[in-house]
Design a protein around this motif. Structure first.
Motif, short mmCIF file in Angstrom:
data_model
loop_
_atom_site.label_atom_id
_atom_site.label_comp_id
_atom_site.label_asym_id
_atom_site.label_seq_id
_atom_site.Cartn_x
_atom_site.Cartn_y
_atom_site.Cartn_z
N LEU A 10 7.86 17.67 -13.26
CA LEU A 10 8.98 18.42 -13.77
C LEU A 10 9.49 18.23 -14.96
O LEU A 10 10.00 19.46 -15.67
CB LEU A 10 10.11 17.69 -12.56
CG LEU A 10 10.01 17.86 -11.09
CD1 LEU A 10 10.74 17.00 -10.28
CD2 LEU A 10 10.17 19.44 -10.81
N THR A 11 9.12 17.12 -15.79
CA THR A 11 9.49 17.06 -17.11
C THR A 11 8.81 18.10 -17.99
O THR A 11 9.67 18.61 -18.68
CB THR A 11 9.38 15.63 -17.46
OG1 THR A 11 10.09 14.57 -16.97
CG2 THR A 11 9.61 15.39 -19.16
N ALA A 12 7.53 18.37 -17.82
CA ALA A 12 6.62 19.14 -18.35
C ALA A 12 7.33 20.64 -18.25
O ALA A 12 7.47 21.23 -19.23
CB ALA A 12 5.49 19.28 -18.08
N GLY B 32 5.82 9.12 -9.66
CA GLY B 32 5.37 9.45 -11.23
C GLY B 32 4.96 10.85 -11.51
O GLY B 32 5.33 11.34 -12.50
N ILE B 33 4.05 11.16 -10.66
CA ILE B 33 3.25 12.24 -10.80
C ILE B 33 4.48 13.56 -11.00
O ILE B 33 4.18 14.37 -11.64
CB ILE B 33 2.19 12.64 -10.11
CG1 ILE B 33 0.92 11.59 -10.43
CG2 ILE B 33 1.56 13.92 -10.06
CD1 ILE B 33 -0.16 11.53 -9.60
N VAL C 77 13.42 5.68 -8.02
CA VAL C 77 12.39 5.45 -7.01
C VAL C 77 11.16 4.44 -7.48
O VAL C 77 10.91 3.70 -6.93
CB VAL C 77 12.07 6.50 -6.31
CG1 VAL C 77 10.51 6.45 -5.54
CG2 VAL C 77 13.03 7.21 -5.77
N MET C 78 10.90 4.81 -8.77
CA MET C 78 9.66 4.42 -9.48
C MET C 78 10.04 2.76 -9.71
O MET C 78 9.28 1.87 -9.67
CB MET C 78 9.13 5.01 -10.69
CG MET C 78 8.62 6.44 -10.36
SD MET C 78 8.10 7.16 -11.91
CE MET C 78 6.77 5.97 -12.70
N ASN C 79 11.44 2.79 -10.20
CA ASN C 79 11.78 1.40 -10.61
C ASN C 79 12.08 0.47 -9.48
O ASN C 79 11.43 -0.68 -9.68
CB ASN C 79 13.02 1.23 -11.43
CG ASN C 79 12.82 2.08 -12.55
OD1 ASN C 79 11.81 2.08 -13.27
ND2 ASN C 79 13.99 3.00 -13.20
N LEU C 80 12.39 0.88 -8.46
CA LEU C 80 12.62 0.30 -7.05
C LEU C 80 11.29 -0.06 -6.58
O LEU C 80 11.01 -1.36 -5.98
CB LEU C 80 13.49 0.91 -6.04
CG LEU C 80 13.44 0.26 -4.92
CD1 LEU C 80 14.25 -1.31 -4.93
CD2 LEU C 80 14.24 1.27 -3.66
N GLY D 132 0.81 -1.21 0.06
CA GLY D 132 0.10 0.06 -0.07
C GLY D 132 0.91 1.27 0.04
O GLY D 132 0.57 2.09 -0.95
N PHE D 133 1.79 1.33 0.81
CA PHE D 133 2.65 2.56 0.99
C PHE D 133 3.50 2.72 -0.16
O PHE D 133 3.74 3.66 -0.83
CB PHE D 133 3.60 2.45 2.29
CG PHE D 133 2.99 2.63 3.38
CD1 PHE D 133 2.38 4.09 3.55
CD2 PHE D 133 2.69 1.74 4.54
CE1 PHE D 133 1.70 4.60 4.81
CE2 PHE D 133 2.16 2.09 5.62
CZ PHE D 133 1.53 3.49 5.89
N THR D 134 4.04 1.42 -0.87
CA THR D 134 4.88 1.64 -2.08
C THR D 134 3.94 2.05 -3.27
O THR D 134 4.45 2.77 -4.25
CB THR D 134 5.53 0.05 -2.37
OG1 THR D 134 6.03 -0.37 -1.24
CG2 THR D 134 6.52 0.24 -3.51
N PHE D 135 2.76 1.66 -3.37
CA PHE D 135 1.97 2.29 -4.37
C PHE D 135 1.79 3.87 -4.18
O PHE D 135 1.90 4.40 -5.47
CB PHE D 135 0.35 1.56 -4.15
CG PHE D 135 0.18 0.48 -4.98
CD1 PHE D 135 0.30 0.45 -6.29
CD2 PHE D 135 -0.15 -0.85 -4.42
CE1 PHE D 135 0.03 -0.88 -6.98
CE2 PHE D 135 -0.62 -1.95 -5.18
CZ PHE D 135 -0.41 -2.07 -6.52
N LEU D 136 1.56 4.27 -3.13
CA LEU D 136 1.67 5.78 -2.85
C LEU D 136 2.90 6.35 -3.45
O LEU D 136 3.07 7.44 -3.95
CB LEU D 136 1.07 6.20 -1.46
CG LEU D 136 -0.37 5.80 -1.16
CD1 LEU D 136 -0.54 5.97 0.64
CD2 LEU D 136 -1.24 5.97 -1.91
N ILE D 137 3.91 5.60 -2.96
CA ILE D 137 5.33 6.42 -3.26
C ILE D 137 5.36 6.13 -4.83
O ILE D 137 5.95 7.19 -5.39
CB ILE D 137 6.49 5.63 -2.69
CG1 ILE D 137 6.37 5.63 -1.11
CG2 ILE D 137 7.68 6.09 -3.33
CD1 ILE D 137 7.23 4.77 -0.25
N TYR D 138 5.01 5.05 -5.58
CA TYR D 138 5.21 4.94 -6.80
C TYR D 138 4.25 6.04 -7.58
O TYR D 138 4.78 6.72 -8.47
CB TYR D 138 4.53 3.55 -7.17
CG TYR D 138 4.91 3.12 -8.48
CD1 TYR D 138 5.95 2.43 -9.17
CD2 TYR D 138 3.86 3.55 -9.66
CE1 TYR D 138 5.86 1.94 -10.45
CE2 TYR D 138 3.82 3.18 -11.08
CZ TYR D 138 5.11 2.30 -11.49
OH TYR D 138 5.14 1.93 -12.59
#
Length: 226
Positions: free
Chosen positions: A27-29, A21-22, A60-63, A11-17
């Protein structure tokens, strides 16, 4: 680890992911605004720190994808070990495939390095356009994500481990991405739909994350069927 611990970690990892990502997209935009390659490279030079942060957020997303693969496997393996293993393998493949940040590093070099201006003007523009296209193109990792999510969502549904409507949302959102992601990768699908197709998955993962943190995943007999 216990089932409850795996559920909370997932659950916590989903939120971090999701947060990573957002934030990375925002930042990229901001760092690639501008009309034309030259203007975009100038903007990247002004926001080099943002670009470097996107590299860290990508890691972070890949981990997170690797952690989700292991924890979701632990939760669903009693339902069907083979499907759970396939789901974990796809999430691991997602994490590994997504670690290629060469396009972002190339853009950063082209925009900021002292030796980059030595390139001919047309050469710099062509190389910049290539790197920008790499950053805008959905990689194979998205397809692995979608397939892995489909397996895990189906197992959560079949085992009644989470509310049935939520599980069905996950199945439908995942299958939608399984169909669309390869089309986007091949250049056969584009436009606003490439953004909208992620909204059902975003809703599913946010609600699922909160459910796993607060309620966990209900244990079920191995023989539970739809």
């Amino acid at each position: 680890m216990t089932r409850a611990t795996n559920a909370r970690i997932a659950g916590f990892t989903f939120l971090i992911y999701i947060a990573a990502g957002i934030t990375s997209m925002m930042l990229t935009a901001r760092a690639t605004t501008g009309s034309g390659v030259a203007a975009q490279l100038a903007t990247i030079a002004q926001h080099a720190t943002d670009v470097r942060l996107t590299i860290l957020l990508t890691l972070v997303m890949n981990l997170s994808a690797l952690v989700l693969g292991v924890t979701l496997y632990a939760i669903t393996r009693e339902q069907d070990r083979d499907l759970a293993l396939l789901g974990m393998t796809c999430r691991v493949a997602e994490g590994i495939a997504g670690m290629d940040v060469s396009g972002t590093l190339g853009l950063l070099w082209l925009a900021t390095a002292t030796d980059a201006p030595a390139l001919a003007g047309s050469g710099a523009s062509a190389l910049g356009a290539f790197f920008l296209k790499m950053g805008q193109t959905m990689g194979a990792s998205a397809t692995f994500f979608a397939i892995g999510s489909t397996f895990f969502s189906w197992l959560l549904l079949r085992g009644r481990m989470i509310p049935v409507p939520l599980a069905w949302l996950g199945v439908v959102a995942s299958v939608l991405l399984v169909v669309c992601c390869p089309l986007v990768l091949a250049g056969l699908l584009g436009g606003p739909v490439t953004t909208y197709m992620w909204l059902p998955m975003l809703l599913f993962e946010v609600v699922l994350a909160l459910w796993l943190i607060l309620k966990g995943a209900a244990p079920v007999p191995r023989t539970a069927k739809l």
